[in-house]
Motif scaffolding. Structure first.
Motif, PDB file in Angstrom:
ATOM      1  N   SER A 101      15.634  16.274   6.369  1.00 56.75           N
ATOM      2  CA  SER A 101      14.483  16.328   7.273  1.00 56.75           C
ATOM      3  C   SER A 101      14.634  15.258   8.342  1.00 56.75           C
ATOM      4  N   SER A 102      14.215  15.585   9.543  1.00 57.46           N
ATOM      5  CA  SER A 102      14.206  14.570  10.600  1.00 57.46           C
ATOM      6  C   SER A 102      12.996  13.657  10.367  1.00 57.46           C
ATOM      7  N   TYR A 103      13.031  12.499  10.989  1.00 58.26           N
ATOM      8  CA  TYR A 103      11.903  11.580  10.851  1.00 58.26           C
ATOM      9  C   TYR A 103      10.623  12.234  11.380  1.00 58.26           C
ATOM     10  N   GLU A 104      10.761  12.985  12.460  1.00 61.03           N
ATOM     11  CA  GLU A 104       9.602  13.669  13.038  1.00 61.03           C
ATOM     12  C   GLU A 104       9.033  14.716  12.079  1.00 61.03           C
ATOM     13  N   ASP A 105       9.909  15.416  11.353  1.00 60.90           N
ATOM     14  CA  ASP A 105       9.451  16.388  10.353  1.00 60.90           C
ATOM     15  C   ASP A 105       8.679  15.683   9.234  1.00 60.90           C
ATOM     16  N   LEU A 106       9.177  14.527   8.826  1.00 60.73           N
ATOM     17  CA  LEU A 106       8.488  13.765   7.782  1.00 60.73           C
ATOM     18  C   LEU A 106       7.120  13.282   8.269  1.00 60.73           C
ATOM     19  N   GLN A 107       7.049  12.884   9.532  1.00 66.08           N
ATOM     20  CA  GLN A 107       5.754  12.462  10.086  1.00 66.08           C
ATOM     21  C   GLN A 107       4.781  13.640  10.119  1.00 66.08           C
ATOM     22  N   ALA A 108       5.269  14.811  10.475  1.00 63.76           N
ATOM     23  CA  ALA A 108       4.406  15.994  10.487  1.00 63.76           C
ATOM     24  C   ALA A 108       3.918  16.301   9.070  1.00 63.76           C
ATOM     25  N   ALA A 109       4.799  16.165   8.086  1.00 68.96           N
ATOM     26  CA  ALA A 109       4.414  16.396   6.694  1.00 68.96           C
ATOM     27  C   ALA A 109       3.374  15.376   6.238  1.00 68.96           C
ATOM     28  N   ALA A 110       3.407  14.182   6.803  1.00 62.91           N
ATOM     29  CA  ALA A 110       2.462  13.124   6.419  1.00 62.91           C
ATOM     30  C   ALA A 110       1.024  13.471   6.819  1.00 62.91           C
ATOM     31  N   ARG A 111       0.862  14.437   7.690  1.00 64.65           N
ATOM     32  CA  ARG A 111      -0.500  14.860   8.058  1.00 64.65           C
ATOM     33  C   ARG A 111      -1.212  15.501   6.873  1.00 64.65           C
ATOM     34  N   GLN A 112      -0.439  16.035   5.920  1.00 64.50           N
ATOM     35  CA  GLN A 112      -1.002  16.664   4.727  1.00 64.50           C
ATOM     36  C   GLN A 112      -1.211  15.660   3.593  1.00 64.50           C
ATOM     37  N   GLY A 113      -0.688  14.473   3.754  1.00 64.52           N
ATOM     38  CA  GLY A 113      -0.770  13.435   2.732  1.00 64.52           C
ATOM     39  C   GLY A 113       0.393  12.491   2.929  1.00 64.52           C
ATOM     40  N   PRO A 114       0.356  11.339   2.317  1.00 64.57           N
ATOM     41  CA  PRO A 114       1.410  10.351   2.579  1.00 64.57           C
ATOM     42  C   PRO A 114       2.788  10.825   2.129  1.00 64.57           C
ATOM     43  N   VAL A 115       3.786  10.471   2.920  1.00 65.42           N
ATOM     44  CA  VAL A 115       5.172  10.684   2.539  1.00 65.42           C
ATOM     45  C   VAL A 115       5.694   9.319   2.110  1.00 65.42           C
ATOM     46  N   ILE A 116       6.062   9.235   0.852  1.00 63.12           N
ATOM     47  CA  ILE A 116       6.521   7.964   0.293  1.00 63.12           C
ATOM     48  C   ILE A 116       7.902   8.191  -0.299  1.00 63.12           C
ATOM     49  N   ILE A 117       8.845   7.413   0.163  1.00 63.92           N
ATOM     50  CA  ILE A 117      10.216   7.509  -0.322  1.00 63.92           C
ATOM     51  C   ILE A 117      10.497   6.286  -1.172  1.00 63.92           C
ATOM     52  N   LEU A 118      10.839   6.527  -2.431  1.00 60.22           N
ATOM     53  CA  LEU A 118      11.166   5.426  -3.329  1.00 60.22           C
ATOM     54  C   LEU A 118      12.656   5.136  -3.253  1.00 60.22           C
ATOM     55  N   ILE A 119      12.978   3.867  -3.171  1.00 57.45           N
ATOM     56  CA  ILE A 119      14.362   3.419  -3.141  1.00 57.45           C
ATOM     57  C   ILE A 119      14.539   2.506  -4.344  1.00 57.45           C
ATOM     58  N   ALA A 120      15.439   2.923  -5.234  1.00 57.12           N
ATOM     59  CA  ALA A 120      15.571   2.173  -6.480  1.00 57.12           C
ATOM     60  C   ALA A 120      17.033   1.904  -6.805  1.00 57.12           C
ATOM     61  N   SER A 121      17.275   0.726  -7.292  1.00 54.26           N
ATOM     62  CA  SER A 121      18.594   0.362  -7.803  1.00 54.26           C
ATOM     63  C   SER A 121      18.370  -0.589  -8.961  1.00 54.26           C
ATOM     64  N   GLN A 122      19.448  -0.972  -9.595  1.00 53.54           N
ATOM     65  CA  GLN A 122      19.314  -1.922 -10.700  1.00 53.54           C
ATOM     66  C   GLN A 122      18.871  -3.291 -10.206  1.00 53.54           C
ATOM     67  N   TYR A 123      18.996  -3.536  -8.909  1.00 52.48           N
ATOM     68  CA  TYR A 123      18.684  -4.848  -8.345  1.00 52.48           C
ATOM     69  C   TYR A 123      17.263  -4.969  -7.805  1.00 52.48           C
ATOM     70  N   SER A 124      16.733  -3.887  -7.246  1.00 52.23           N
ATOM     71  CA  SER A 124      15.378  -3.950  -6.698  1.00 52.23           C
ATOM     72  C   SER A 124      14.852  -2.539  -6.464  1.00 52.23           C
ATOM     73  N   CYS A 125      13.551  -2.464  -6.284  1.00 56.14           N
ATOM     74  CA  CYS A 125      12.889  -1.202  -5.966  1.00 56.14           C
ATOM     75  C   CYS A 125      11.931  -1.452  -4.803  1.00 56.14           C
ATOM     76  N   SER A 126      11.842  -0.466  -3.938  1.00 53.66           N
ATOM     77  CA  SER A 126      10.905  -0.558  -2.828  1.00 53.66           C
ATOM     78  C   SER A 126      10.528   0.856  -2.404  1.00 53.66           C
ATOM     79  N   ALA A 127       9.608   0.925  -1.470  1.00 55.74           N
ATOM     80  CA  ALA A 127       9.168   2.218  -0.959  1.00 55.74           C
ATOM     81  C   ALA A 127       9.134   2.151   0.561  1.00 55.74           C
ATOM     82  N   ILE A 128       9.324   3.294   1.151  1.00 58.09           N
ATOM     83  CA  ILE A 128       9.123   3.426   2.592  1.00 58.09           C
ATOM     84  C   ILE A 128       8.020   4.454   2.758  1.00 58.09           C
ATOM     85  N   ILE A 129       6.970   4.065   3.451  1.00 59.20           N
ATOM     86  CA  ILE A 129       5.848   4.952   3.703  1.00 59.20           C
ATOM     87  C   ILE A 129       5.964   5.448   5.136  1.00 59.20           C
ATOM     88  N   VAL A 130       5.977   6.772   5.281  1.00 56.33           N
ATOM     89  CA  VAL A 130       6.095   7.394   6.595  1.00 56.33           C
ATOM     90  C   VAL A 130       4.693   7.770   7.062  1.00 56.33           C
TER      91      VAL A 130
END
Length: 159
Positions: A101-130
């Motif tokens: 998905s393009s970033y713009e597509d993800l932003q359009a999807a966020a109109r229906q509710g938050p788009v949250i991408i989880l990034i996880a590794s053995q070293y740390s975890c974080s999220a990106i909210i679009v």
């Protein structure tokens, strides 16, 4: 995390998801959608994916000649798979078939509710909210672990 880096991270996460779909065809949805338009192309892509998966396992042969033949066959099948995907992308409404998905597509999807991408590794975890507009927001999740996310994923898979 700078905004440009966050946008790139969002796109790279989507790209990674797309690569996993190519490798395993884990999600049947793209093929199901394609079948409604072209059963022949859907069948062709599915068969090529199966043959690629089978051939990939043969490239590790102990016999060098057999491994070379398998590698040549794998490259040939990969080209056929790429041509099939290009043909599919030529169909109306399939121009982004198996692409992230393009970033713009993800932003359009966020109109229906938050788009949250989880990034996880053995070293740390974080999220990106679009958000629906503007730059993504990076949120460190120091209390979250990779093991915990894997357990959560497994629980959701059972639903």
């Amino acid at each position: 995390m700078p905004c440009v880096t966050s946008r790139n991270a969002v796109v790279n996460c989507a790209r990674s998801r797309s690569a996993r779909m190519h490798d395993s065809m884990r999600s049947a949805t793209p093929l199901v959608d394609l079948q409604s338009v072209s059963r022949q192309l859907a069948r062709k892509l599915s068969e090529l994916s199966k043959r690629l998966s089978h051939t990939q396992g043969s490239t590790g042969s102990a016999d060098p000649a057999a491994a070379d033949r398998a590698a040549t066959e794998y490259r040939r099948l990969t080209r056929q798979w790429e041509y099939a995907v290009a043909e599919i992308r030529g169909l109306q409404t399939f121009s982004r078939f198996l692409l992230p998905s393009s970033y713009e597509d993800l932003q359009a999807a966020a109109r229906q509710g938050p788009v949250i991408i989880l990034i996880a590794s053995q070293y740390s975890c974080s999220a990106i909210i679009v958000p629906t507009s503007g730059d993504p927001h990076h949120v460190p999740l120091p209390a979250v672990s990779l093991t915990g996310l894997n357990n959560l994923e497994n629980r959701f898979a059972m639903i």
